[in-house]
Enzyme design. Structure first.
Site, PDB file in Angstrom:
ATOM      1  CG  LEU A 243      -1.866  -1.223   1.335  1.00 36.25           C
ATOM      2  CD1 LEU A 243      -2.793  -1.046   2.539  1.00 36.25           C
ATOM      3  CD2 LEU A 243      -2.679  -1.438   0.066  1.00 36.25           C
ATOM      4  CG  ASP A 244       3.085   4.340  -3.147  1.00 33.20           C
ATOM      5  OD1 ASP A 244       4.259   4.314  -2.750  1.00 33.20           O
ATOM      6  OD2 ASP A 244       2.589   5.307  -3.767  1.00 33.20           O
ATOM      7  CB  ALA A 245       1.930   7.294  -0.526  1.00 30.10           C
ATOM      8  CB  ILE A 246      -1.117   3.513   3.167  1.00 26.47           C
ATOM      9  CG1 ILE A 246      -2.511   3.221   3.723  1.00 26.47           C
ATOM     10  CG2 ILE A 246      -0.046   3.192   4.196  1.00 26.47           C
ATOM     11  CD1 ILE A 246      -3.577   3.138   2.690  1.00 26.47           C
TER      12      ILE A 246
END
Length: 450
Positions: free
Chosen positions: A239-242
């Protein structure tokens, strides 16, 4: 059929996220839709004979791009990578993290135009399916933002679906004075949406427009994206830059309660999919905030990035002083069942500096920056207010970072430092991950503007 308990868990999470703005009856409809999605997907997963993720003390990850390996300029570089992997890497790695392989307009794949396709230059879903039969595959879910050149944003400007109300609009009354920034670029851009002046939110760049998770249809869309990946053989979701997902006026707009509740919901979805995929959260933040993504009841991320390791390890070798590294390892909490640290010391990003807040004081940091700049590093900054900025990342390959020290100005022992750092990474509790470029000791590759 899913049990009533599952439906209750999903409905409870949706209420925690949306109860202030959305009727309970509408939330129940979303919960029912989620349950149907899981049931339909499980049939597909069973038909494809997808097995549960295999995690053990032997689990080792290689991080790469879909085009990390080329074969005489041929298309389908994922297939070329698989051939290289089978010949040279399969004895040492059993998990492949492919960085974003979707059609994209910038940021090396992180400005996604279409989350349901693989960039045709890289390959197809068939290649991912094939690779996943003998290996664990991790893929990015670029969840915080989408491309300004993608269908969603184009439809947003036309008030059409999919894309209608998918992006954040704020007006002058929205208080951004406390917003925590990871970049220097201007956060808001004024545009006319349906003949009305509004501001759109851009945490990372002008091409990456933040998505509006206050609209539950956006959350539902990403559950569908996640399930689509699972059906094609992906067993770990990054989960990128969550941390930047949810925005509220007058807050830091990072690590907000709703963001954690969304991760808990995604964890429930993963739990009840037949192949039980894992979640890895990418939160380049101070350590205490990063650790919070395990959840108080270990009900959020299965894995979290061990962001504090790279800068402390580099500092220890460059200054021949392991005291800060030892201090950190002695206080690092042990993980619990199905939770783990994702240990890395190099990646596609720079070396994050926020995770060592509280470990290295300002003079020590300045000495570190000075030494790394001599080794070819460049610094990227984040805004702390309108006039001040701080170093956010140090951009340098790991091989260059260890090149010279104040005690070894000719770099006689640079290779020993490089190998020893990886050995320490492998020895620390957690799942070790090696960046593909690091296998070859890649040096800085700088583009020179003429």
């Amino acid at each position: 059929m899913l049990s009533k308990t599952v439906k209750t868990q999903i409905n409870s999470r949706l209420k925690n996220i949306y109860s202030k703005n959305i009727k309970g009856s509408d939330l129940k409809l979303f919960a029912d839709e989620l349950c149907k999605l899981i049931q339909i997907s499980n049939k597909k997963i069973s038909k494809a004979k997808r097995k549960n993720l295999k995690i053990s003390e032997d689990t080792t990850v290689v991080i790469c791009y879909g085009d990390s390996v080329f074969d005489n300029g041929k298309l389908n570089s994922i297939k070329s990578f698989k051939s290289f992997y089978n010949r040279h890497l399969s004895k040492f790695f059993n998990t492949i993290h492919f960085l974003p392989f979707y059609p994209s307009s910038s940021d090396s794949g992180f400005a996604v135009k279409d989350h349901y396709k693989i960039d045709s230059r890289l390959g197809s879903w068939t290649d991912i399916n094939s690779f996943s039969k003998k290996n664990n595959i991790m893929a990015d879910i670029v969840i915080n933002h989408a491309s300004s050149k993608g269908l969603w944003f184009k439809n947003f400007l036309r008030n059409k679906s999919p894309g209608k109300d998918y992006f954040i609009k704020v007006n002058k009354k929205f208080d951004i004075s406390k917003v925590v920034r990871p970049r220097e670029n201007r956060l808001l851009k004024k545009i006319n949406v349906f003949n009305r002046p509004d501001f759109i939110w851009r945490t990372f760049s002008s091409d990456q427009i933040d998505l509006n998770f206050k609209n539950p249809k956006v959350l539902m869309r990403f559950v569908k994206i996640m399930i689509n990946l699972a059906c094609h053989g992906v067993s770990i979701f990054r989960l990128d830059a969550i941390a930047y997902l949810w925005k509220e006026s007058g807050t830091k707009c990072v690590n907000l309660k709703q963001t954690h509740e969304i991760i808990k919901l995604l964890r429930i979805v993963c739990k009840y999919l037949h192949n039980s995929p894992y979640i890895l959260t990418e939160t380049n933040l101070p350590e205490e905030e990063n650790l919070s993504y395990f959840g108080k009841k270990n009900d959020e991320a299965n894995w979290i990035y061990n962001f504090t390791l790279p800068p402390l390890l580099i500092h220890a070798f460059l200054f021949e002083d392991s005291s800060k590294l030892n201090q950190w390892t002695n206080k690092l909490p042990s993980t619990k069942l199905k939770n783990n640290y994702f240990n890395f010391i190099a990646s596609h990003d720079g070396i994050g500096m926020r995770p060592i807040e509280g470990y290295l004081n300002k003079p020590t940091l300045n000495s570190l920056f000075k030494r790394l700049k001599k080794n070819g590093a460049q610094l990227s900054f984040r805004k702390t207010n309108k006039t001040q900025k701080k170093v956010y990342e140090v951009n340098v390959t790991l091989f260059n970072a260890f090149k010279n020290t104040d005690y070894d100005k000719k770099g006689l022992y640079s290779f020993e430092r490089y190998i020893s750092a990886h050995a320490i990474m492998f020895s620390i509790e957690g799942v070790p991950a090696v960046y593909f470029n690091s296998i070859f000791g890649k040096s800085n590759d700088e583009y020179k503007y003429v």
